[in-house]
Motif scaffolding. Structure first.
Motif, PDB file in Angstrom:
ATOM      1  N   LYS A  54      20.618  35.502  23.100  1.00  4.87           N
ATOM      2  CA  LYS A  54      20.504  36.903  23.533  1.00  4.87           C
ATOM      3  C   LYS A  54      20.754  37.065  25.026  1.00  4.87           C
ATOM      4  O   LYS A  54      21.035  38.173  25.493  1.00  4.87           O
ATOM      5  CB  LYS A  54      19.111  37.440  23.177  1.00  4.87           C
ATOM      6  N   MET A  55      20.669  35.985  25.785  1.00  3.52           N
ATOM      7  CA  MET A  55      20.844  36.056  27.230  1.00  3.52           C
ATOM      8  C   MET A  55      22.317  36.032  27.642  1.00  3.52           C
ATOM      9  O   MET A  55      22.650  36.384  28.775  1.00  3.52           O
ATOM     10  CB  MET A  55      20.136  34.869  27.906  1.00  3.52           C
ATOM     11  N   LEU A  56      23.200  35.615  26.743  1.00  7.49           N
ATOM     12  CA  LEU A  56      24.587  35.366  27.117  1.00  7.49           C
ATOM     13  C   LEU A  56      25.380  36.653  27.283  1.00  7.49           C
ATOM     14  O   LEU A  56      25.195  37.620  26.542  1.00  7.49           O
ATOM     15  CB  LEU A  56      25.265  34.480  26.076  1.00  7.49           C
ATOM     16  N   SER A  57      26.289  36.622  28.268  1.00  8.55           N
ATOM     17  CA  SER A  57      27.179  37.748  28.515  1.00  8.55           C
ATOM     18  C   SER A  57      28.418  37.212  29.217  1.00  8.55           C
ATOM     19  O   SER A  57      28.519  36.009  29.511  1.00  8.55           O
ATOM     20  CB  SER A  57      26.502  38.802  29.388  1.00  8.55           C
ATOM     21  N   GLY A  58      29.343  38.102  29.520  1.00  5.20           N
ATOM     22  CA  GLY A  58      30.523  37.698  30.266  1.00  5.20           C
ATOM     23  C   GLY A  58      30.227  37.292  31.687  1.00  5.20           C
ATOM     24  O   GLY A  58      31.072  36.696  32.361  1.00  5.20           O
ATOM     25  N   GLU A  59      29.016  37.595  32.166  1.00  4.44           N
ATOM     26  CA  GLU A  59      28.623  37.224  33.523  1.00  4.44           C
ATOM     27  C   GLU A  59      27.786  35.958  33.551  1.00  4.44           C
ATOM     28  O   GLU A  59      27.135  35.649  34.544  1.00  4.44           O
ATOM     29  CB  GLU A  59      27.822  38.355  34.184  1.00  4.44           C
ATOM     30  N   SER A  60      27.798  35.203  32.442  1.00  3.38           N
ATOM     31  CA  SER A  60      27.005  33.973  32.382  1.00  3.38           C
ATOM     32  C   SER A  60      27.895  32.792  32.019  1.00  3.38           C
ATOM     33  O   SER A  60      29.053  32.948  31.645  1.00  3.38           O
ATOM     34  CB  SER A  60      25.866  34.119  31.364  1.00  3.38           C
ATOM     35  N   ALA A  61      27.341  31.600  32.165  1.00  2.00           N
ATOM     36  CA  ALA A  61      28.020  30.371  31.767  1.00  2.00           C
ATOM     37  C   ALA A  61      26.963  29.394  31.293  1.00  2.00           C
ATOM     38  O   ALA A  61      25.836  29.396  31.794  1.00  2.00           O
ATOM     39  CB  ALA A  61      28.813  29.780  32.926  1.00  2.00           C
ATOM     40  N   VAL A  62      27.328  28.566  30.322  1.00  2.00           N
ATOM     41  CA  VAL A  62      26.392  27.599  29.739  1.00  2.00           C
ATOM     42  C   VAL A  62      26.832  26.186  30.106  1.00  2.00           C
ATOM     43  O   VAL A  62      28.000  25.825  29.951  1.00  2.00           O
ATOM     44  CB  VAL A  62      26.337  27.740  28.203  1.00  2.00           C
ATOM     45  N   ILE A  63      25.894  25.394  30.605  1.00  2.00           N
ATOM     46  CA  ILE A  63      26.118  23.969  30.839  1.00  2.00           C
ATOM     47  C   ILE A  63      25.198  23.211  29.888  1.00  2.00           C
ATOM     48  O   ILE A  63      23.976  23.397  29.930  1.00  2.00           O
ATOM     49  CB  ILE A  63      25.802  23.559  32.292  1.00  2.00           C
ATOM     50  N   ALA A  64      25.774  22.383  29.024  1.00  2.00           N
ATOM     51  CA  ALA A  64      24.992  21.668  28.014  1.00  2.00           C
ATOM     52  C   ALA A  64      24.955  20.183  28.350  1.00  2.00           C
ATOM     53  O   ALA A  64      25.998  19.535  28.448  1.00  2.00           O
ATOM     54  CB  ALA A  64      25.604  21.882  26.629  1.00  2.00           C
ATOM     55  N   GLU A  65      23.760  19.664  28.518  1.00  2.52           N
ATOM     56  CA  GLU A  65      23.582  18.248  28.821  1.00  2.52           C
ATOM     57  C   GLU A  65      23.799  17.391  27.574  1.00  2.52           C
ATOM     58  O   GLU A  65      23.622  17.856  26.443  1.00  2.52           O
ATOM     59  CB  GLU A  65      22.170  18.021  29.380  1.00  2.52           C
ATOM     60  N   THR A  66      24.185  16.144  27.791  1.00  2.00           N
ATOM     61  CA  THR A  66      24.296  15.179  26.701  1.00  2.00           C
ATOM     62  C   THR A  66      22.953  15.073  25.989  1.00  2.00           C
ATOM     63  O   THR A  66      21.912  14.915  26.627  1.00  2.00           O
ATOM     64  CB  THR A  66      24.694  13.798  27.265  1.00  2.00           C
ATOM     65  N   GLY A  67      22.979  15.152  24.673  1.00  2.00           N
ATOM     66  CA  GLY A  67      21.745  15.085  23.895  1.00  2.00           C
ATOM     67  C   GLY A  67      21.739  16.165  22.832  1.00  2.00           C
ATOM     68  O   GLY A  67      22.796  16.667  22.419  1.00  2.00           O
ATOM     69  N   ASP A  68      20.556  16.571  22.415  1.00  2.00           N
ATOM     70  CA  ASP A  68      20.469  17.586  21.361  1.00  2.00           C
ATOM     71  C   ASP A  68      21.019  18.923  21.829  1.00  2.00           C
ATOM     72  O   ASP A  68      21.415  19.755  21.012  1.00  2.00           O
ATOM     73  CB  ASP A  68      19.010  17.733  20.898  1.00  2.00           C
ATOM     74  N   SER A  69      21.086  19.145  23.153  1.00  2.00           N
ATOM     75  CA  SER A  69      21.682  20.387  23.648  1.00  2.00           C
ATOM     76  C   SER A  69      23.157  20.482  23.262  1.00  2.00           C
ATOM     77  O   SER A  69      23.689  21.590  23.137  1.00  2.00           O
ATOM     78  CB  SER A  69      21.526  20.481  25.173  1.00  2.00           C
ATOM     79  N   TRP A  70      23.834  19.347  23.099  1.00  2.00           N
ATOM     80  CA  TRP A  70      25.203  19.379  22.578  1.00  2.00           C
ATOM     81  C   TRP A  70      25.271  20.214  21.304  1.00  2.00           C
ATOM     82  O   TRP A  70      26.136  21.066  21.144  1.00  2.00           O
ATOM     83  CB  TRP A  70      25.659  17.969  22.239  1.00  2.00           C
TER      84      TRP A  70
END
Length: 605
Positions: A418-434
């Protein structure tokens, strides 16, 4: 992977000029170039290098000072268009340059000789694996010490200065050792232009006594690079397109799948053109997430074998023809080599090569040219997408949590979505976040990055620093496990110094969960830290920082409201406490398959 920024990321057709990302930050070659004469005392190697970095689009250089690079750092600081970002250690400086390059198209870091160079080496290797142009600059020994039998500090005690160079030779595409002003201009320019042409890191070692010395070769402003564009072999291109069109046009339910090399091939736009023209179902490999707009009308999700997006693998693996654009098939992306694909059904398109089934192969064919020409030759066929549409069942929602029930990971990511928008970016660390981040649906313009090929835990802290520094207008959301955070936590300090407004979700589940699912043992349990207290100590009243520790959904909602409201201009660190066995179902499946691949017995001799 933010496809709107950076010459590497944008995947847009480019001229032969090394020029700006679409946001217009880098000088381009004009029809006439004014060769400004530089004041004699300023015609130095250090100034030339600084100007070159600014010219190619680098505004921030990530550094760790050491006695061999201090004079060089003085010259970088003196360049008005350059900002020197001091990092806590060389590994994070390299990771930050990696994250910066993903967003702006090129990154740079500066470290000292050997002790700094070997520390940053792991990050440079990761950038090499991800095809990122990164300029790694090392302050080297005094030029007078080369060719002598002297033993220097910061070495292993031998009168041989080549150890660092030899280490970098396998993880960079060009190495320049600058210990003579006569060829310094040529070596520096060749290194930087090679990084841009090859989309790989380069190594530049500069003797510590040279940056401040004027030399005639630096007496004029550097002329912006003009790099010769790669061209397809016209006959090869025509033959490849004809063979591929014949192959696909006779298929009943073909699909196309985007891979991570779409970025280095600058073929993202061409891939979308092919998708539009063909009507085929469109999927991406996990490491290509963000390179293809997920709002495309025929997008069916991530193809990752047994851990694919729901209903995606069934459509891809049941197709009678599939075109993979820029794939990398390793043990992780193939889920322990368990993909149900057949070579005779596949067209594999690499940045400069096309292979069709068990049949012909075509070299010197650029991916973006091939995809664009193929789009003109394909018959419209939406059978595979229609099949997907028939079997598709909308995703369910996590079970509603009872009041004050311990927080579950699937509930956490429901709120991150719900937080995501065109003004955001996601960085996913190695692990379950993948796996959890892979299921996020990215709005138009939302960036997305993770390091799948190299998979170095701790990468995300430095990468978040670099990415956020490159695009301050975006709010970066980093999802980091506790084990990974312990590797590189220090540079939260640098984020604060730079005034960044990142939101970090620290997922505290007591250890290396991804490794638990591959092979468990006591070594996967780590010492628990009071992470919010640690970040508060790093903050130490300097800069804007807000921390929160959450145990349940109610506290999470409140924390997110604060981070996106009253504390929207702060670095927000939210420690999320979850059960050690709370993982995605995809990690459970993937871990068991990778474990099987790792534990295969030796072949009979």
């Amino acid at each position: 992977m933010d496809t709107n920024l950076g010459s590497v990321d944008s995947c847009k057709p480019s001229s032969n000029d090394v020029c700006s990302p679409p946001n217009g930050n880098v000088s381009t070659i004009q029809s006439s170039v004014s060769l400004t004469v530089v004041n004699g005392s300023e015609a130095t190697l250090g100034r030339h290098l600084a100007r070159r970095l600014v010219q190619i689009g680098v505004k921030d250089v990530f550094s760790v000072p050491g006695d061999f690079n201090l004079t060089l750092l003085d010259h970088l600081i003196a360049e008005p268009g350059l900002n020197l970002v001091g990092c806590c250690n060389e590994l994070n400086a390299g990771y930050a340059a990696d994250g910066y390059a993903r967003s702006r198209g090129v990154g740079a870091c500066v470290v000292t000789f050997t002790v700094g160079g070997l520390s940053v080496l792991n990050a440079i290797a990761g950038a090499y694996s991800e095809n990122l142009p990164l300029i790694c600059i090392v302050g080297g020994p005094n030029s007078n010490d080369y060719g002598t039998n002297r033993i220097l500090h910061h070495t292993i005690g031998l009168p041989d200065f080549s150890q660092e160079l030899r280490c970098f030779q396998t993880v960079t595409c060009y190495q320049a050792v600058v210990n003579n002003l006569e060829d310094a201009h040529e070596l520096i320019d060749t290194a930087i232009s090679t990084a841009l042409k090859e989309s790989k890191p380069v190594y530049i070692s500069i003797s510590c006594n040279l940056p401040a010395i004027p030399h005639p070769t630096f007496s004029r402003e550097p002329v912006p690079f003009s790099l010769s564009p790669k061209l397809s072999n016209k006959m090869g291109l025509d033959a490849a397109v004809e063979a591929a069109a014949e192959f696909l046009n006779k298929a009943v339910k073909p699909v196309i799948v985007g891979g991570p090399k779409l970025r280095v091939a600058k073929a993202c736009e061409a891939f979308v053109e092919l998708a539009d023209a063909s009507g085929y179902a469109v999927a991406v490999m996990p490491s290509a997430k963000g390179l293809v707009p997920e709002q495309h009308p025929h997008f069916i999700g991530t193809y990752w074998g047994a851990v694919s997006t729901a209903f995606c693998a069934e459509i891809v693996e049941s197709a009678d023809a599939y075109l993979f654009a820029g794939p990398i098939y390793n043990d992780y992306s193939s889920v322990g080599y368990s993909l149900l694909l057949k070579k005779e059904k596949a067209i594999i398109v690499q940045p400069e090569r096309v292979v069709i089934g068990n049949g012909p192969a075509f070299g010197c064919v650029l991916m973006k040219d091939f995809l664009r020409e193929l789009a003109k030759r394909l018959k419209h066929n939406n059978t595979a997408y229609e099949n997907y549409h028939r079997i598709f069942v909308p995703e369910g929602h996590p079970l509603k949590a009872a009041p004050k029930e311990p927080l579950r990971v699937n509930v956490l990511f429901q709120h991150i979505q719900k937080m995501l928008s065109g003004e955001s970016a996601v960085i996913a660390e190695t692990g379950d976040s993948w796996f959890n981040c892979q299921k996020l649906k990215l709005p138009t313009g939302c960036g997305y990055e993770f390091q799948m090929q190299y998979g170095s835990i701790g990468w995300s802290v430095g990468a978040t620093l670099g990415y956020a520094q490159a695009v301050p207008e975006k709010r970066v959301i980093a999802c980091i496990g506790d084990g990974s955070f312990q590797v590189t936590a220090q540079d939260v300090s640098t984020m604060l110094r730079c005034g960044q407004k990142t939101i970090i979700f620290l997922i505290n589940n007591g250890g290396y969960t991804i490794e638990v699912e591959i092979h468990d043992g006591p070594y996967n349990v780590i010492k628990n830290w009071n992470y919010t207290a640690l970040v508060d100590a790093i903050h130490n009243g300097e800069g804007k920082c807000w921390t929160s520790k959450v145990f349940c959904e109610e506290e999470l909602i409140e924390a997110i409201e604060t981070a996106t409201g009253a504390k929207k201009d702060c670095l927000c660190f939210i420690e999320v406490i979850v059960h050690k066995d709370d993982t995605s179902k995809e990690l459970l499946e993937w871990g068991s398959r990778v474990s099987d691949a790792n534990s295969r017995p030796p072949n009979p001799q």
